[in-house]
Design a protein around this motif. Structure first.
Motif, PDB file in Angstrom:
ATOM      1  N   GLY A 118       0.825  -1.201   0.000  1.00 21.96           N
ATOM      2  CA  GLY A 118       0.000   0.000   0.000  1.00 21.96           C
ATOM      3  C   GLY A 118       0.853   1.243   0.000  1.00 21.96           C
ATOM      4  N   PRO A 119       0.249   2.420   0.217  1.00 24.96           N
ATOM      5  CA  PRO A 119       0.949   3.695   0.107  1.00 24.96           C
ATOM      6  C   PRO A 119       1.958   3.927   1.217  1.00 24.96           C
ATOM      7  N   THR A 120       2.872   4.853   0.958  1.00 27.56           N
ATOM      8  CA  THR A 120       3.945   5.172   1.900  1.00 27.56           C
ATOM      9  C   THR A 120       3.397   5.690   3.220  1.00 27.56           C
ATOM     10  N   GLN A 121       2.315   6.492   3.155  1.00 31.80           N
ATOM     11  CA  GLN A 121       1.758   7.055   4.380  1.00 31.80           C
ATOM     12  C   GLN A 121       1.295   5.952   5.327  1.00 31.80           C
ATOM     13  N   LEU A 122       0.655   4.922   4.771  1.00 39.21           N
ATOM     14  CA  LEU A 122       0.205   3.800   5.592  1.00 39.21           C
ATOM     15  C   LEU A 122       1.400   3.010   6.111  1.00 39.21           C
ATOM     16  N   ALA A 123       2.443   2.896   5.293  1.00 35.48           N
ATOM     17  CA  ALA A 123       3.656   2.188   5.730  1.00 35.48           C
ATOM     18  C   ALA A 123       4.268   2.867   6.946  1.00 35.48           C
ATOM     19  N   ASP A 124       4.296   4.196   6.920  1.00 39.69           N
ATOM     20  CA  ASP A 124       4.854   4.935   8.065  1.00 39.69           C
ATOM     21  C   ASP A 124       4.049   4.674   9.336  1.00 39.69           C
ATOM     22  N   VAL A 125       2.720   4.648   9.189  1.00 37.38           N
ATOM     23  CA  VAL A 125       1.846   4.408  10.345  1.00 37.38           C
ATOM     24  C   VAL A 125       2.093   3.017  10.925  1.00 37.38           C
ATOM     25  N   LEU A 126       2.115   2.010  10.059  1.00 34.47           N
ATOM     26  CA  LEU A 126       2.279   0.633  10.535  1.00 34.47           C
ATOM     27  C   LEU A 126       3.672   0.397  11.118  1.00 34.47           C
ATOM     28  N   GLU A 127       4.688   1.026  10.510  1.00 36.22           N
ATOM     29  CA  GLU A 127       6.044   0.839  11.031  1.00 36.22           C
ATOM     30  C   GLU A 127       6.163   1.420  12.437  1.00 36.22           C
ATOM     31  N   LYS A 128       5.536   2.563  12.660  1.00 35.98           N
ATOM     32  CA  LYS A 128       5.546   3.154  14.005  1.00 35.98           C
ATOM     33  C   LYS A 128       4.791   2.276  14.994  1.00 35.98           C
ATOM     34  N   GLN A 129       3.666   1.693  14.551  1.00 35.59           N
ATOM     35  CA  GLN A 129       2.908   0.799  15.427  1.00 35.59           C
ATOM     36  C   GLN A 129       3.730  -0.438  15.788  1.00 35.59           C
ATOM     37  N   CYS A 130       4.463  -0.966  14.816  1.00 38.85           N
ATOM     38  CA  CYS A 130       5.312  -2.135  15.090  1.00 38.85           C
ATOM     39  C   CYS A 130       6.350  -1.817  16.158  1.00 38.85           C
ATOM     40  N   LEU A 131       6.939  -0.646  16.069  1.00 41.51           N
ATOM     41  CA  LEU A 131       7.964  -0.256  17.035  1.00 41.51           C
ATOM     42  C   LEU A 131       7.374  -0.018  18.421  1.00 41.51           C
ATOM     43  N   SER A 132       6.222   0.660  18.460  1.00 43.39           N
ATOM     44  CA  SER A 132       5.649   1.016  19.763  1.00 43.39           C
ATOM     45  C   SER A 132       5.009  -0.174  20.481  1.00 43.39           C
ATOM     46  N   HIS A 133       4.604  -1.217  19.722  1.00 43.10           N
ATOM     47  CA  HIS A 133       3.941  -2.366  20.358  1.00 43.10           C
ATOM     48  C   HIS A 133       4.858  -3.580  20.519  1.00 43.10           C
ATOM     49  N   SER A 134       6.115  -3.455  20.107  1.00 39.80           N
ATOM     50  CA  SER A 134       7.062  -4.571  20.270  1.00 39.80           C
ATOM     51  C   SER A 134       7.634  -4.541  21.679  1.00 39.80           C
ATOM     52  N   GLU A 135       6.820  -4.990  22.608  1.00 43.90           N
ATOM     53  CA  GLU A 135       7.220  -4.990  24.014  1.00 43.90           C
ATOM     54  C   GLU A 135       6.496  -6.117  24.735  1.00 43.90           C
ATOM     55  N   ALA A 136       6.859  -6.362  25.940  1.00 44.66           N
ATOM     56  CA  ALA A 136       6.217  -7.396  26.776  1.00 44.66           C
ATOM     57  C   ALA A 136       6.200  -8.753  26.086  1.00 44.66           C
ATOM     58  N   GLY A 137       7.295  -9.055  25.371  1.00 43.17           N
ATOM     59  CA  GLY A 137       7.416 -10.381  24.773  1.00 43.17           C
ATOM     60  C   GLY A 137       7.066 -10.448  23.312  1.00 43.17           C
ATOM     61  N   VAL A 138       5.966  -9.815  22.880  1.00 45.78           N
ATOM     62  CA  VAL A 138       5.566  -9.867  21.484  1.00 45.78           C
ATOM     63  C   VAL A 138       6.443  -8.917  20.662  1.00 45.78           C
ATOM     64  N   LYS A 139       6.774  -9.323  19.442  1.00 47.75           N
ATOM     65  CA  LYS A 139       7.610  -8.496  18.567  1.00 47.75           C
ATOM     66  C   LYS A 139       6.980  -8.431  17.188  1.00 47.75           C
ATOM     67  N   PHE A 140       6.660  -7.218  16.735  1.00 53.32           N
ATOM     68  CA  PHE A 140       6.088  -7.012  15.407  1.00 53.32           C
ATOM     69  C   PHE A 140       7.216  -6.645  14.437  1.00 53.32           C
ATOM     70  N   ILE A 141       7.293  -7.365  13.324  1.00 58.32           N
ATOM     71  CA  ILE A 141       8.348  -7.140  12.334  1.00 58.32           C
ATOM     72  C   ILE A 141       7.693  -6.666  11.040  1.00 58.32           C
ATOM     73  N   PHE A 142       8.040  -5.455  10.598  1.00 62.49           N
ATOM     74  CA  PHE A 142       7.364  -4.811   9.468  1.00 62.49           C
ATOM     75  C   PHE A 142       8.035  -5.160   8.141  1.00 62.49           C
ATOM     76  N   ASN A 143       7.205  -5.433   7.130  1.00 58.50           N
ATOM     77  CA  ASN A 143       7.675  -5.703   5.775  1.00 58.50           C
ATOM     78  C   ASN A 143       6.783  -4.923   4.808  1.00 58.50           C
ATOM     79  N   LYS A 144       7.376  -4.280   3.807  1.00 55.36           N
ATOM     80  CA  LYS A 144       6.576  -3.545   2.825  1.00 55.36           C
ATOM     81  C   LYS A 144       6.863  -4.067   1.426  1.00 55.36           C
ATOM     82  N   GLU A 145       5.776  -4.293   0.668  1.00 53.56           N
ATOM     83  CA  GLU A 145       5.911  -4.722  -0.713  1.00 53.56           C
ATOM     84  C   GLU A 145       6.331  -3.550  -1.586  1.00 53.56           C
ATOM     85  N   ASN A 146       6.940  -3.855  -2.755  1.00 52.33           N
ATOM     86  CA  ASN A 146       7.338  -2.814  -3.692  1.00 52.33           C
ATOM     87  C   ASN A 146       6.221  -2.438  -4.653  1.00 52.33           C
TER      88      ASN A 146
END
Length: 555
Positions: free
Chosen positions: A526-554
């Motif tokens: 999807g668009p870059t703006q959505l990528a920025d949102v999801l990447e920030k969510q991955c960073l902010s919620h990767s705590e207390a054991g769970v780890k979110f790893i972000f990948n973006k398609e070209n």
């Protein structure tokens, strides 16, 4: 990604400073008498241009990148994922080339004014004028490339190798960059496509640009006889009997650019040969499906074709254009006996393909009348890694849902075949669509999966949410009141369509709570703006054991 970019910026900074300082040495003292600091300001960006022009072709050698990705994926998934950002890096390098080109040109405009001013001075007691007269006899050991006061910098610019090639490569670069702007690339893709091939002229001009040797420094032999620190103030008596300071002699540096770019140019030629070989392999269209909202599905076969989920191919249709290749994500699964793409008809090329396949006709197109196709690929993108995670979030925006069609199909095939190597245990799927017309073809796939997974008792394996982003909840209320049915009135699915945009903070919190101590792969097309949102969510919620790893398609 940040680390790679910092290394690249660091090399640029090092080259700029190093070459700036190189031209402050004694060898270039007399050149600086004519040009001042503009000399270093011209040569430092030239070194950075060599470095970036060496890099600019590598990110678009897609067969090379595909080979590298397959080679390093077994060692480092993170390193392999960086190769998926090749187009982003290609753009960054292009911006850097544009920046250094601008600095280089501005500095040389000043240089030519200083060269011309030194010739016009006509004062034998002026060191710049004396230096400009050196080489008038043999025209070999000169310093000032403007040899007479009866000319002007513009004439010199168009009558020297350096000046003429400089004008050509600058014009080519301006056309390439301006036609690459998002608005032109999306609305007039053919303009972008054809103008981008001016890179051939750009590189030819770049290689020959340094052969003019306009910027000249004192020769090593001359430095031994005429040391600027001792002889600069004695310029009025240079070469006279009884003086120990002969006239200095000057020479240009040998051309260096070709040494920087010859390797990538050879790699790119090999890349094009591989593409040509693949384009000659026979491709058979086995089925053409015309979906609503002018979406064309092509099912094809090619001998030896092997794919993985989420990969893409470049397609050419010679009867539409002999030169244009366009990327399309594969929507079939590796387990199927064909490969397929879904093509939205939005431009001249796709409209031409639509008509060639009989999309504008009421009767069925006969197989022998279907157009010849050429395929280059498949190439790997981030969603190949989907099955490396136990829990997966798939986020598709609009037509960006296409790579996940392949993923969902493959998941289903693996489970009905009772494949014991399936590591993925849970998939959360989000599709964000602006309008109802975007649903039709993909909704059929979801309905099929929904029904079959219900039969197999696997209803908890796939959780999906479809968001109609241009509708608000208040606007949809009236629609729902008149369509109170078991299945959704828009998609026909049991899961009701949602309206507006997801609350990503709540979604990530919920998934993190349900799957503690897990690595969750987050995949977006999807668009870059959505990528920025999801990447920030991955960073902010990767705590207390769970780890979110972000990948973006070209794509």
């Amino acid at each position: 990604v940040l680390g790679c970019n910092l290394v690249w910026l660091g090399i640029n900074a090092y080259l700029f400073v190093q070459f700036y300082m190189n031209f402050l040495t004694e060898r270039w003292f007399y050149t600086r008498v004519l040009l001042g600091d503009a000399l270093s300001w011209a040569r430092a960006p030239a070194a950075c241009l060599n470095f970036n022009c060496m890099l600019i072709l590598l990110p678009v050698c897609r067969n090379l990148l595909s080979f590298l990705r397959g080679s390093i994926q077994c060692c480092s998934r993170t390193a392999a994922r960086q190769l998926d950002r090749n187009i982003t890096f290609h753009k960054l390098v292009a911006y850097m080339i544009a920046f250094h080109t601008a600095v280089h040109i501005i500095a040389h405009l000043f240089n030519f004014e200083w060269f011309m001013g030194a010739q016009l001075d006509r004062n034998n007691r002026s060191l710049p004028f004396v230096l400009s007269q050196i080489g008038n006899g043999d025209n070999a050991a000169y310093l000032n490339p403007i040899r007479t006061d009866q000319t002007n910098p513009t004439i010199v610019m168009f009558t020297t190798i350096a000046g003429l090639t400089g004008v050509v490569i600058t014009l080519a670069l301006i056309l390439i960059i301006t036609s690459s702007m998002e608005v032109i690339r999306r609305s007039y893709f053919e303009v972008f496509w054809y103008t981008h091939h001016l890179f051939i002229i750009f590189f030819i001009g770049l290689v020959f640009h340094g052969f003019g040797r306009i910027v000249r420094g004192q020769t090593a032999t001359s430095l031994l006889e005429n040391k600027p620190s001792q002889c600069a103030d004695l310029f009025e008596s240079w070469g006279e009997n009884g003086t120990f300071c002969p006239k200095p002699e000057f020479a240009g540096n040998p051309p260096m650019t070709w040494k920087w770019v010859v390797g990538p140019m050879i790699l790119y030629v090999c890349e094009r040969l591989v593409r040509f070989y693949r384009s000659q392999q026979k491709v058979v269209i086995t089925k053409v499906v015309m979906h609503p909202s002018k979406t064309l599905e092509l099912q094809m076969k090619r001998k030896g074709f092997r794919m993985e989920v989420g990969q893409y191919v470049f397609m050419q249709c010679p009867c539409v254009s002999q030169l244009e290749w366009h990327p399309f994500t594969l929507t079939s699964a590796p387990e199927e006996d064909h490969f397929s793409v879904h093509i939205r008809i939005v431009g001249d090329w796709t409209q031409g393909l639509y008509e060639a396949c009989g999309g504008d006709k009421n009767e069925t197109q006969e197989a022998w009348k279907l157009p010849k196709m050429a395929i280059d690929g498949p190439f790997g993108t981030a969603s190949e890694d989907v099955f490396g995670y136990e829990v997966v979030m798939l986020v598709g925006a609009g037509i960006g849902v296409t790579p996940f069609a392949s993923v969902l199909k493959s998941v289903w095939y693996k489970h009905i075949q009772e494949n014991q190597n399936v590591f993925t245990k849970k998939i959360y799927f989000y599709w964000l669509c602006p309008e109802t017309q975007a649903f039709e073809w993909f909704a059929d796939l979801l309905q099929s999966l929904e029904g079959q997974m219900t039969e197999k008792g696997m209803v908890d394996f796939l959780s999906y949410n479809i968001y109609l982003t241009r509708w608000k909840e208040t606007e949809a209320a009236h629609f729902r009141v008149h369509h109170e049915a078991e299945n959704d009135p828009i998609t026909g699915l049991k899961q009701k369509t949602l309206y507006g945009k997801p609350n990503w903070d709540n979604e990530f919190t919920t998934i993190g709570t349900k799957h503690p101590e897990k690595k969750v792969g987050v995949f977006l097309c999807g668009p870059t703006q959505l990528a920025d949102v999801l990447e920030k969510q991955c960073l902010s919620h990767s705590e207390a054991g769970v780890k979110f790893i972000f990948n973006k398609e070209n794509f």
